[in-house]
Design an enzyme around this catalytic site. Structure first.
Site, short mmCIF file in Angstrom:
data_model
loop_
_atom_site.label_atom_id
_atom_site.label_comp_id
_atom_site.label_asym_id
_atom_site.label_seq_id
_atom_site.Cartn_x
_atom_site.Cartn_y
_atom_site.Cartn_z
N ASN A 76 -7.81 9.41 17.68
CA ASN A 76 -8.52 9.06 16.44
C ASN A 76 -10.04 8.96 16.62
O ASN A 76 -10.79 9.38 15.71
CB ASN A 76 -8.01 7.73 15.88
CG ASN A 76 -6.66 7.86 15.22
OD1 ASN A 76 -5.72 7.15 15.54
ND2 ASN A 76 -6.52 8.79 14.28
N GLY A 98 0.85 -1.20 0.00
CA GLY A 98 0.00 0.00 0.00
C GLY A 98 0.88 1.24 0.00
O GLY A 98 1.23 1.76 1.06
N LYS A 147 -3.48 5.90 21.11
CA LYS A 147 -3.65 6.54 19.80
C LYS A 147 -5.13 6.79 19.53
O LYS A 147 -5.51 7.80 18.93
CB LYS A 147 -3.03 5.65 18.71
CG LYS A 147 -3.14 6.22 17.29
CD LYS A 147 -2.06 7.21 16.98
CE LYS A 147 -2.33 8.12 15.79
NZ LYS A 147 -2.40 7.49 14.49
N GLY A 204 0.72 4.43 -0.33
CA GLY A 204 -0.08 5.65 -0.29
C GLY A 204 0.60 6.70 0.56
O GLY A 204 1.84 6.79 0.59
N ALA A 205 -0.23 7.48 1.26
CA ALA A 205 0.27 8.61 2.05
C ALA A 205 1.28 8.16 3.10
O ALA A 205 2.35 8.75 3.27
CB ALA A 205 -0.91 9.31 2.71
N LEU A 206 0.95 7.08 3.79
CA LEU A 206 1.81 6.61 4.88
C LEU A 206 2.91 5.67 4.36
O LEU A 206 4.09 5.90 4.58
CB LEU A 206 0.93 5.91 5.93
CG LEU A 206 1.61 5.35 7.17
CD1 LEU A 206 0.72 5.52 8.40
CD2 LEU A 206 1.91 3.87 6.99
N GLY A 207 2.50 4.64 3.63
CA GLY A 207 3.48 3.66 3.16
C GLY A 207 4.48 4.29 2.19
O GLY A 207 5.68 3.99 2.25
N1 LIG Z 1 -1.98 9.36 6.12
C1 LIG Z 1 -1.63 9.56 7.39
O1 LIG Z 1 -1.07 10.63 7.72
C2 LIG Z 1 -1.89 8.51 8.42
C3 LIG Z 1 -2.48 7.31 8.07
N2 LIG Z 1 -2.64 6.35 9.06
C4 LIG Z 1 -3.24 5.07 8.73
O2 LIG Z 1 -2.44 4.42 7.74
C5 LIG Z 1 -3.25 3.55 6.92
C6 LIG Z 1 -3.01 3.94 5.46
O3 LIG Z 1 -3.53 5.25 5.28
P1 LIG Z 1 -3.06 6.22 4.10
O4 LIG Z 1 -1.68 5.94 3.71
O5 LIG Z 1 -3.43 7.58 4.52
O6 LIG Z 1 -4.05 5.74 2.93
P2 LIG Z 1 -3.85 5.87 1.34
O7 LIG Z 1 -5.18 5.68 0.74
O8 LIG Z 1 -3.08 7.10 1.02
O9 LIG Z 1 -2.90 4.62 1.03
C7 LIG Z 1 -3.39 3.32 0.88
C8 LIG Z 1 -2.75 2.78 -0.37
O10 LIG Z 1 -3.18 1.42 -0.54
C9 LIG Z 1 -3.27 1.22 -1.93
N3 LIG Z 1 -4.10 0.07 -2.29
C10 LIG Z 1 -5.44 -0.06 -2.26
N4 LIG Z 1 -5.80 -1.26 -2.75
C11 LIG Z 1 -4.65 -1.88 -3.12
C12 LIG Z 1 -4.37 -3.11 -3.73
N5 LIG Z 1 -5.35 -3.96 -4.08
N6 LIG Z 1 -3.08 -3.42 -3.99
C13 LIG Z 1 -2.09 -2.57 -3.67
N7 LIG Z 1 -2.29 -1.38 -3.09
C14 LIG Z 1 -3.56 -1.04 -2.82
C15 LIG Z 1 -3.90 2.49 -2.44
O11 LIG Z 1 -3.68 2.60 -3.83
P3 LIG Z 1 -4.73 3.32 -4.82
O12 LIG Z 1 -4.98 4.68 -4.21
O13 LIG Z 1 -4.00 3.34 -6.09
O14 LIG Z 1 -5.98 2.48 -4.80
C16 LIG Z 1 -3.17 3.54 -1.63
O15 LIG Z 1 -2.04 4.02 -2.29
C17 LIG Z 1 -4.69 3.76 7.40
O16 LIG Z 1 -5.02 2.77 8.34
C18 LIG Z 1 -4.63 5.13 8.10
O17 LIG Z 1 -5.63 5.29 9.09
C19 LIG Z 1 -2.22 6.55 10.35
C20 LIG Z 1 -1.66 7.74 10.71
C21 LIG Z 1 -1.48 8.82 9.81
C1 LIG Z 2 -3.34 11.77 14.82
C2 LIG Z 2 -3.11 11.79 13.32
C3 LIG Z 2 -3.48 13.10 12.72
C4 LIG Z 2 -1.61 11.63 13.18
O1 LIG Z 2 -0.92 12.44 14.02
C5 LIG Z 2 -3.82 10.62 12.69
O2 LIG Z 2 -3.66 9.53 13.15
C6 LIG Z 2 -4.80 10.63 11.56
O3 LIG Z 2 -5.04 11.59 10.85
O4 LIG Z 2 -5.39 9.58 11.34
#
Ligand SMILES: NC(=O)C1=CN([C@@H]2O[C@H](COP(=O)(O)OP(=O)(O)OC[C@H]3O[C@@H](n4cnc5c(N)ncnc54)[C@H](OP(=O)(O)O)[C@@H]3O)[C@@H](O)[C@H]2O)C=CC1
Ligand SMILES: CC(C)(CO)C(=O)C(=O)O
Length: 322
Positions: free
Chosen positions: A202, A16, A198, A18-21
């Site tokens: 949340n 994944g 946490k 995305g934003a975090l990974g």
């Molecule tokens: N963003 C943040 O600042 C924070 C996030 N979190 C937690 O981290 C986790 C991830 O969040 P976040 O990164 O924001 O989410 P995103 O939506 O940005 O990232 C998730 C990623 O997973 C990918 N994905 C979805 N389906 C598939 C698949 N079948 N195969 C491969 N990749 C796939 C998406 O790709 P695509 O978009 O192309 O479908 C996307 O890039 C959540 O649980 C969130 O609550 C925790 C703290 C902070």
């Molecule tokens: C608390 C925060 C903003 C990260 O610091 C978060 O976990 C979120 O947006 O889901």
């Protein structure tokens, strides 16, 4: 493939990107660790152009990354970071087994509660750790991540039924890798306690931001909503206590102060709602509510918030034509 792993270094997979990974994976690759990224809709773009990180700490680009659209093509890794939205976790039963080494570990960096238990059923409880990310990051375009604020992670070992796992050698090794990448790490002896802490943030902010259509600063500026935030935080403490985890009342003030200092923020659940994506209601609100209920404690405000979010999520999904 960029293979940079000197002897003793760990090989990372990011499930994944995305934003975090994407953010953490890019930080690890930048300091020389070998990282393999599983992508989805922007696979082709990232394969051709790499990742762009726009960050409060300084922008950087990785023109070439190990990009995949299929776990079957990925090498087995020492540390497999789960960074999908929890709404996609049904995919993990197929994704995890091929990509985690026999002596590797799955590190769940998602928000919420109970995910490690699900992952343990797939790979065995000896191969699971959890992490809580204090990060504000968004994916703004294909292969382009905007890191706005914070980045620290709290790491904990998973043991069956969330018994405290103490501090282990592999936690320290993973912490060293992240610290090398300038990500501050706290090691937690009790993952369940860290997860409840946490959730003190949340549950109120993610939940109310959707139900009340508000940003964090708007929730803090109004006396009624600020009081609601505090009451919800109090219920999270009650839930933690029901499972034998004591969080001091002072922690509520710490979270309120933390939020007041944050750049005004649209929570991740609110962004998902606005984008008509499924909400992480079960992981963030439903699971802790069920755990507290099973331990004999009613959490009436959280229960109401849960039902409101379920309703809004169901309505949102009806409009989603993707
Ligand atoms: N963003 C943040 O600042 C924070 C996030 N979190 C937690 O981290 C986790 C991830 O969040 P976040 O990164 O924001 O989410 P995103 O939506 O940005 O990232 C998730 C990623 O997973 C990918 N994905 C979805 N389906 C598939 C698949 N079948 N195969 C491969 N990749 C796939 C998406 O790709 P695509 O978009 O192309 O479908 C996307 O890039 C959540 O649980 C969130 O609550 C925790 C703290 C902070
Ligand atoms: C608390 C925060 C903003 C990260 O610091 C978060 O976990 C979120 O947006 O889901």
């Amino acid at each position: 493939m960029i293979s940079t792993t000197p002897k003793g270094d760990r090989r990372y997979a990011i499930l994944g990107t995305g934003a975090l990974g994407g953010y953490y994976g890019a930080c690890l690759q930048r300091v020389g660790l070998e990282v393999h990224f599983l992508l989805h809709r922007d696979y082709q773009h990232v394969r051709e152009q790499g990742l762009v990180i726009e960050s409060a700490d300084g922008d950087f680009t990785l023109p070439v990354v190990n990009a995949y659209d299929d776990v079957a093509q990925m090498p087995a890794c020492d540390v497999v970071i789960v960074a999908l939205k929890t709404t996609q976790n049904h995919l993990l039963s197929d994704m995890l087994p091929p990509v985690v080494k026999d002596d590797g570990v799955v590190l769940v960096l998602q928000n919420g509660m109970g995910i490690e238990q699900e992952v343990a059923q797939l790979v065995g409880s000896k191969r699971v750790m959890g992490g809580l990310c204090f990060l504000c990051s968004n994916k703004v375009e294909p292969g382009h991540i905007h890191h706005l604020d914070y980045k620290q992670i709290t790491l904990g070992e998973y043991l069956p039924d969330y018994q405290p796992g103490g501090l282990t050698q592999r936690m320290r090794q993973i912490a060293d890798d992240f610290e090398r990448a300038s990500i501050p790490i706290t090691l937690a002896e009790d993952l369940l306690l860290a997860r409840w802490q946490k959730l003190v943030w949340n549950i109120p902010y993610n939940g109310l931001s959707v139900v009340l259509d508000a940003t964090t600063n708007e929730l803090m500026a109004d006396n009624s909503t600020r009081s609601l935030v505090e009451q919800l935080m109090g219920e999270v403490l009650a839930g933690a206590s029901a499972t034998g985890r004591k969080i001091s009342d002072r922690f509520i003030q710490t979270m309120l102060d933390y939020t007041e200092k944050m750049t005004p923020y649209r929570t991740s659940m609110k962004i998902d709602y606005d984008e008509r994506r499924p909400l992480e209601v079960e992981a963030i609100v439903g699971n802790p509510l069920r755990v507290a209920t099973a331990a004999g404690t009613d959490l009436p405000l959280i229960s109401m918030l849960y039902r409101q979010l379920k309703f809004l999520d169901m309505q949102n999904r009806r409009f989603n034509t993707d």
